[in-house]
Scaffold this motif. Structure first.
Motif, PDB file in Angstrom:
ATOM      1  N   PHE B 270      75.277  43.185  28.150  1.00  0.00           N
ATOM      2  CA  PHE B 270      76.390  43.900  27.503  1.00  0.00           C
ATOM      3  C   PHE B 270      76.009  45.354  27.295  1.00  0.00           C
ATOM      4  N   LYS B 271      76.976  46.220  27.553  1.00  0.00           N
ATOM      5  CA  LYS B 271      76.739  47.645  27.283  1.00  0.00           C
ATOM      6  C   LYS B 271      77.940  48.220  26.548  1.00  0.00           C
ATOM      7  N   ARG B 272      78.067  47.883  25.304  1.00  0.00           N
ATOM      8  CA  ARG B 272      79.117  48.423  24.440  1.00  0.00           C
ATOM      9  C   ARG B 272      80.492  48.381  25.096  1.00  0.00           C
ATOM     10  N   PRO B 273      80.991  47.199  25.405  1.00  0.00           N
ATOM     11  CA  PRO B 273      82.251  47.079  26.149  1.00  0.00           C
ATOM     12  C   PRO B 273      83.462  47.635  25.399  1.00  0.00           C
ATOM     13  N   TYR B 274      83.410  47.606  24.041  1.00  0.00           N
ATOM     14  CA  TYR B 274      84.585  48.073  23.300  1.00  0.00           C
ATOM     15  C   TYR B 274      84.666  49.596  23.241  1.00  0.00           C
ATOM     16  N   LEU B 275      83.737  50.260  23.912  1.00  0.00           N
ATOM     17  CA  LEU B 275      83.856  51.712  24.066  1.00  0.00           C
ATOM     18  C   LEU B 275      84.258  52.058  25.496  1.00  0.00           C
ATOM     19  N   ALA B 276      84.586  51.036  26.280  1.00  0.00           N
ATOM     20  CA  ALA B 276      84.955  51.270  27.680  1.00  0.00           C
ATOM     21  C   ALA B 276      86.288  52.016  27.755  1.00  0.00           C
ATOM     22  N   ALA B 277      86.359  52.964  28.674  1.00  0.00           N
ATOM     23  CA  ALA B 277      87.565  53.798  28.782  1.00  0.00           C
ATOM     24  C   ALA B 277      88.516  53.297  29.863  1.00  0.00           C
ATOM     25  N   SER B 278      88.194  52.181  30.476  1.00  0.00           N
ATOM     26  CA  SER B 278      89.117  51.579  31.457  1.00  0.00           C
ATOM     27  C   SER B 278      88.730  50.118  31.618  1.00  0.00           C
ATOM     28  N   PHE B 279      89.628  49.364  32.236  1.00  0.00           N
ATOM     29  CA  PHE B 279      89.291  47.954  32.452  1.00  0.00           C
ATOM     30  C   PHE B 279      88.167  47.817  33.478  1.00  0.00           C
ATOM     31  N   LEU B 350      98.087  52.715  35.782  1.00  0.00           N
ATOM     32  CA  LEU B 350      99.387  53.194  35.303  1.00  0.00           C
ATOM     33  C   LEU B 350      99.352  53.709  33.863  1.00  0.00           C
ATOM     34  N   ILE B 351      98.628  53.025  33.006  1.00  0.00           N
ATOM     35  CA  ILE B 351      98.704  53.378  31.575  1.00  0.00           C
ATOM     36  C   ILE B 351      97.393  53.953  31.047  1.00  0.00           C
ATOM     37  N   ILE B 352      96.271  53.352  31.403  1.00  0.00           N
ATOM     38  CA  ILE B 352      94.994  53.746  30.786  1.00  0.00           C
ATOM     39  C   ILE B 352      94.471  55.070  31.362  1.00  0.00           C
ATOM     40  N   GLN B 353      94.375  55.130  32.676  1.00  0.00           N
ATOM     41  CA  GLN B 353      93.737  56.294  33.293  1.00  0.00           C
ATOM     42  C   GLN B 353      94.420  57.634  32.973  1.00  0.00           C
ATOM     43  N   PRO B 354      95.751  57.682  32.874  1.00  0.00           N
ATOM     44  CA  PRO B 354      96.388  58.976  32.601  1.00  0.00           C
ATOM     45  C   PRO B 354      95.892  59.661  31.327  1.00  0.00           C
ATOM     46  N   PHE B 355      95.392  58.891  30.364  1.00  0.00           N
ATOM     47  CA  PHE B 355      94.907  59.503  29.107  1.00  0.00           C
ATOM     48  C   PHE B 355      93.634  60.313  29.321  1.00  0.00           C
ATOM     49  N   ARG B 356      93.026  60.144  30.501  1.00  0.00           N
ATOM     50  CA  ARG B 356      91.775  60.839  30.767  1.00  0.00           C
ATOM     51  C   ARG B 356      91.944  62.356  30.665  1.00  0.00           C
ATOM     52  N   ARG B 357      93.151  62.756  30.985  1.00  0.00           N
ATOM     53  CA  ARG B 357      93.423  64.200  30.983  1.00  0.00           C
ATOM     54  C   ARG B 357      93.303  64.808  29.589  1.00  0.00           C
ATOM     55  N   LEU B 358      93.415  63.973  28.562  1.00  0.00           N
ATOM     56  CA  LEU B 358      93.407  64.506  27.187  1.00  0.00           C
ATOM     57  C   LEU B 358      92.001  64.732  26.637  1.00  0.00           C
ATOM     58  N   GLY B 359      91.005  64.520  27.435  1.00  0.00           N
ATOM     59  CA  GLY B 359      89.625  64.794  27.003  1.00  0.00           C
ATOM     60  C   GLY B 359      89.105  63.732  26.052  1.00  0.00           C
ATOM     61  N   GLY B 360      88.355  64.174  25.013  1.00  0.00           N
ATOM     62  CA  GLY B 360      87.704  63.251  24.084  1.00  0.00           C
ATOM     63  C   GLY B 360      88.690  62.350  23.362  1.00  0.00           C
ATOM     64  N   ALA B 361      89.780  62.940  22.884  1.00  0.00           N
ATOM     65  CA  ALA B 361      90.789  62.142  22.173  1.00  0.00           C
ATOM     66  C   ALA B 361      91.390  61.112  23.129  1.00  0.00           C
ATOM     67  N   GLY B 362      91.639  61.548  24.347  1.00  0.00           N
ATOM     68  CA  GLY B 362      92.201  60.642  25.349  1.00  0.00           C
ATOM     69  C   GLY B 362      91.266  59.488  25.631  1.00  0.00           C
ATOM     70  N   ALA B 364      89.171  58.194  23.549  1.00  0.00           N
ATOM     71  CA  ALA B 364      89.254  57.276  22.408  1.00  0.00           C
ATOM     72  C   ALA B 364      90.497  56.394  22.534  1.00  0.00           C
ATOM     73  N   VAL B 365      91.622  57.020  22.933  1.00  0.00           N
ATOM     74  CA  VAL B 365      92.858  56.234  23.103  1.00  0.00           C
ATOM     75  C   VAL B 365      92.652  55.190  24.192  1.00  0.00           C
ATOM     76  N   GLN B 366      91.994  55.597  25.267  1.00  0.00           N
ATOM     77  CA  GLN B 366      91.729  54.651  26.361  1.00  0.00           C
ATOM     78  C   GLN B 366      90.946  53.443  25.854  1.00  0.00           C
ATOM     79  N   ALA B 367      89.868  53.740  25.102  1.00  0.00           N
ATOM     80  CA  ALA B 367      89.015  52.645  24.595  1.00  0.00           C
ATOM     81  C   ALA B 367      89.820  51.727  23.681  1.00  0.00           C
ATOM     82  N   ILE B 368      90.658  52.336  22.843  1.00  0.00           N
ATOM     83  CA  ILE B 368      91.452  51.516  21.911  1.00  0.00           C
ATOM     84  C   ILE B 368      92.443  50.654  22.701  1.00  0.00           C
ATOM     85  N   LEU B 369      93.101  51.251  23.692  1.00  0.00           N
ATOM     86  CA  LEU B 369      94.084  50.494  24.474  1.00  0.00           C
ATOM     87  C   LEU B 369      93.418  49.340  25.234  1.00  0.00           C
TER      88      LEU B 369
END
Lengths: 476, 479
Positions: B270-279, B350-362, B364-369
């Motif tokens: 395991f490598k901190r999966p709940y901080l993952a920014a995409s599936f 479609l939904i997760i990757q587009p948040f990448r453009r928002l930088g650090g906040a994006g 975080a949103v990715q990880a939460i989603l």
């Protein structure tokens, strides 16, 4: 200088680390930081506390009753003490089994030398110790924790519990660590037991019997337990043998007995008790079957109002069971257990014990008892004793206890009440005559004597002027 | 024998002392000892199922040599591989899937008006069968591919298959990583032992103090999902997501720690999966040894992403379908697997990757989603049967009752929230300062001992264990 091996160094560190942790737990233990739950009826702890105190005060246990919750609810040690004129003690724990009974006996024998051990048979059941349900194991662990002798605890520990449960059994801190979530700062302390009173191991849980509605469900749904399915495990048989061997080695008389459940609660009860009959024959020990060999199982007032499998007895049931067991022991060993009838210390210890009023003679100097009559001849029977006793729980009233015997000319106390013509006085009013009806105390059923009991207002009875047995229904 | 039991602690203390004190002096002695300990460890649960491990080990040991001996392109090579697959998957299929397929068939037959009752076999699922089957399969497949040489040391091979720290719940080790370690005399490395010990303590803390406490809430909720209000159901699902992670990662850490204390390196699971920014990232951080197994032995042979998008999607869905089935023989796991496949194929781009453009906040949103979607899918993973899962989702979507703390009191619930917050903070630190753990290992002795003491006393005084809490198994034991 030789260098220390790295493995040895790790071992030393491990020992030191474990030492630090154990010391911390020990310190918490010493502070009572996670002491046992507050429970005014913490009978497990109370039993061993009293047994040790009795040993210290040289109040010996003469008759020891072993068993589980059926024994401590279903047999009155007070009445058994009275019936046998000795000290009877019930050493029983919830959900215990034969193995635990054996270890309890082992520890008890280090501090007392009972003359007779009576084993109630519920702990001798189909379960092996290791198959216990978690709830039962919890009881067992708490009971184990209340035992005091380190050597016997150590010897029994690994038989009684899997290794994983040992820390729970030996440490209050480990077992009760969750108390931290249950109001830790306000956590009440263990009740301090007053060792000056008398405690003989009984725990009263049920004071009223089966209700009509529950009785109706028996008719509708049938029995809860099938006696044919109640087997005895090899482990229990093994420990029954160990108990018998231990008693033989120590020169202790041993009897087994089965307390009843309501007759409609158990079908094929005779198959069940026959298994105990066979076992006790193998052990060469007498057996008293109160389930099928007495009328007790038919008395609705004797049983806890439940259809669940584990039906216990009520206070009245426990008195009757003590009477039956006492009579059984007397029939086996006539007079041999009546060790202390004339012992002042014993009578003082049993002050306020109604079992003494029923079967024996209280101390004449007792300030709570007044002798009204003794060894009085009546027509066709004798009044062995009539006493008026205070009820500590209610100073407004008193109990009148009358014991009669020596029946002649076919006289029988069955279905009779006693009509007592008495001379009495209330306060400074003039002395007057009255007749009071004293009903038979049905929980004592002997052939050679009968006990009558009535609660009366606080009056000063001067003397008995006349007495007769009557069919008239007793008036309260 | 559970890692979180006194029995195991005593067992391992003895193993450790004998291993380093006596057995590690010779290779054969070490391997024989490891094998004996592993069989005792497994047999403690049920000695009869040792026969399955033995059959699996023996067949793959012999087949591996036959495969190696067969010439490249020879048909017998393929036959031997098929034989290995048939034996291993046959055992797995019989013990894990036979009743499932029969039930499904029976259901189908009933639909056609035929009686298919009484077909079930009365069999128990052997602990860890999915793990060691995949581990031993990797050996024969790697030999077949020419990536590994067959071993001639049966003891080493049997020890590799049954190595007790990871036998019942992984990490699923590759033969090329683990087997060579049984050909080398282990070196007594104090630093490795120290870090292994720290991992074991940390794993136990996560399991006993946090995961098992989360289980109190989760079990109470999933035992009677019908009465839940939406907020309680949501918290139950979220708690289960954390319970599953902490429980399984704790097991992996304890396994890795124990192995490390015996001088054996196991792979990170395991490598901190709940901080993952995409599936995609999530599956490279969650149960890594299984994900990579499916990747190497199924996804890539199916063609991976080398062909069209449609083929890639098909391959992903096949992998997730089988991954679901690997977890458990029930339609719930199949749906759970497929759902996660859909997340990867559809939601990621479609939904997760587009948040990448928002930088650090994006990010975080990715990880939460990602975590929320994963959490949602777990209703199928945890619930008892289809009906249970539907009840949970119905509760989640329905009732507006007040939130209820289940299975514990308010103070204990608050502690749980603090512990979860602390856990996530530690995960975040590890993510951003990867050297933090190593620095901790080299910190002064007083600091290290304070940590050991704190963790040990934390486990004893705050652990969720005791009477009436008998079932403390690790969740992944059932797979």
């Amino acid at each position: 200088m030789r260098s220390i091996s790295p493995l040895f160094e790790i071992c030393v560190k491990g020992v030191v680390g474990l030492g630090v942790i154990f010391t911390s737990l020990w310190a918490l233990e010493q502070k009572d930081a996670f002491a046992n739950e507050f429970n005014p009826n913490n009978h497990r702890e109370k039993r061993w506390n009293y047994l040790y105190k009795m040993a210290e005060q040289e109040t010996p246990v003469d008759v020891l009753v072993l068993g589980n919750s059926h024994a401590f609810t279903g047999l009155s040690p007070e009445y058994l003490s009275g019936a046998l004129e000795s000290n009877a003690f019930v050493l029983a724990n919830n959900a215990t089994n034969a193995m635990d009974v054996y270890w309890n006996l082992r520890e008890l024998l280090k501090i007392h030398s009972p003359k007779l051990v009576a084993v109630e048979t519920y702990p001798i059941n189909h379960r092996n110790h290791r198959d216990m349900l978690p709830g039962s194991l919890a009881h067992q662990i708490r009971a184990f924790n209340t035992r005091k002798d380190p050597a016997i605890r150590l010897a029994s520990m690994f038989s009684l519990f899997p290794v994983d449960d040992v820390p729970l059994a030996i440490s209050d801190v480990v077992r009760n660590h969750h108390y931290v979530w249950e109001g830790f700062p306000e956590r009440p302390r263990q009740r301090k037991v007053d060792y000056n009173d008398r405690y003989l191991g009984r725990f009263i849980r049920f004071t009223s019997g089966l209700t009509d509605s529950l009785l109706a469900t028996y008719d509708e749904l049938g029995a809860t337990i099938d006696g044919a399915e109640q087997l005895i495990s090899d482990e229990c048989i093994d420990y029954a043998h160990r108990i018998a061997e231990l008693c033989e080695k120590e020169g202790i008389k041993l009897v087994f007995f089965t307390l009843p459940m309501y007759e409609k609660h158990v079908e094929n009860a005779h198959i069940w008790t026959q298994r105990y009959e066979n076992l006790t024959q193998d052990l060469d020990a007498p057996y008293l079957d109160l389930q099928t060999q007495s009328d007790m199982a038919s008395k609705t007032e004797y049983f806890e109002n439940t259809r669940t499998a584990n039906q216990h007895m009520t206070l009245f049931g426990s008195i009757r069971a003590a009477d039956e067991l006492g009579e059984f022991i007397d029939s086996l060993y006539p007079g041999q257990l009546h060790l202390r009838a004339d012992e002042e210390k014993w009578l003082r210890y049993h002050k306020n014990n109604s079992g003494i009023y029923a079967y024996s003679r209280p101390l004449p100097t007792d300030d709570n008892v007044k002798f009204i009559a003794q060894d009085l001849h009546a027509q066709n029977f004798d009044i062995d004793q009539c006493v008026l006793a205070d009820l500590p729980a209610n100073p407004e009233v008193q109990e009148i206890w009358v014991r009669i015997d020596n029946f002649q000319n076919g006289t029988t106390p069955h279905n009779k009440s006693l009509q007592l013509r008495i001379e009495f006085q209330i306060g400074n009013e003039p002395v007057v005559d009255a007749t009071i009806s004293v009903p038979r105390y049905e929980h004592i059923q002997r052939e050679d004597m009968a006990v009558f009991r009535q609660i009366v207002r606080k009056i000063d009875i001067k003397r008995i002027k006349g007495v007769a047995l009557s069919d008239v229904a007793p008036q309260q | 024998m559970l890692f979180n039991s006194i029995t195991f602690l005593i067992f391992f203390a003895l193993v450790f002392l004998i291993y380093w004190g006596l057995m590690a002096k010779t290779l054969r002695g070490r391997n024989s000892f490891v094998l004996a300990c592993s069989y005792i460890f497994y047999g403690w649960w049920d000695w009869r199922f040792l026969s399955l491990i033995f059959i699996s080990s023996l067949s793959d040991y012999l087949i591996g040599q036959r495969i190696e001996r067969a010439a490249e392109g020879d048909r017998t090579k393929r036959i031997y591989l098929a034989l290995s697959l048939a034996i291993n998957l046959g055992i797995l299929g019989l013990f894990k899937y036979f009743n499932f397929f029969l039930d499904s068939l029976q259901y189908g037959f009933q639909g056609l008006g035929m009686d298919g009752s009484n077909w079930r076999l009365d069999i128990v699922l052997p602990v860890g069968i999915s793990f060691y089957t995949f581990q031993t399969l990797s050996y024969t497949i790697d030999i077949y591919r020419g990536q590994l040489r067959a071993t001639r040391d049966p003891i080493a091979f049997f020890a590799f298959v049954a190595f007790f720290p990871q036998l019942v719940a992984g990490p699923i080790e590759r033969a090329k990583d683990l087997l060579p370690q049984f050909s080398l005399k282990p070196a007594f490395d104090k630093a490795a032992i120290r870090s292994g010990f720290t991992l074991v303590l940390w794993g136990l803390f996560k399991k006993v103090v946090i995961a098992d406490r989360l289980a109190l809430f989760v079990n109470a909720a999933f035992d009677e999902p019908a009465g839940l209000d939406s907020s309680t159901a949501a918290v139950a699902l979220l708690f289960f997501a954390f319970q599953l992670y902490l429980d399984f990662s704790a097991y992996s850490e304890i396994a890795i720690g124990i192995a490390r204390m015996l001088g054996v390196r196991l792979s990170t699971n395991f490598k901190r999966p709940y901080l993952a920014a995409s599936f995609g990232q999530f599956w490279s951080r969650w149960h890594i040894s299984l994900s990579s197994w499916f990747r190497d032995y199924l996804y890539i042979p199916l063609g991976g992403n080398r062909r069209s998008k449609w083929h890639t999607w098909r391959n992903v869905m096949i992998v997730f379908l089988l991954s679901g089935l690997w977890h458990g023989a029930s339609w719930n796991f199949v749906i759970w697997g497929l759902l996660n496949g859909v997340f990867l194929v559809v939601l990621d781009p479609l939904i997760i990757q587009p948040f990448r453009r928002l930088g650090g906040a994006g990010r975080a949103v990715q990880a939460i989603l990602v975590t929320l979607c994963w959490t949602l899918s777990l209703g199928f993973f945890r619930a008892q049967g289809w009906d249970g899962a539907i009840e949970v989702y119905r509760a989640l979507a329905g009732g507006n009752g007040a939130f209820t703390v289940l299975g514990m009191g308010e103070p204990e619930f608050q502690l749980l929230l603090w512990l979860l917050g602390g856990m996530m903070a530690i995960e975040w630190i590890q993510e951003n300062w990867p050297s933090a753990s190593e620095r901790l290992q080299s910190s002064p002795v007083l600091v290290r001992w304070s940590i050991y003491y704190g963790l040990s006393m934390g486990i004893i005084l705050l652990g969720s264990y005791g009477l009436n809490l008998a079932d403390k198994q690790f969740i992944y034991f059932q797979f």
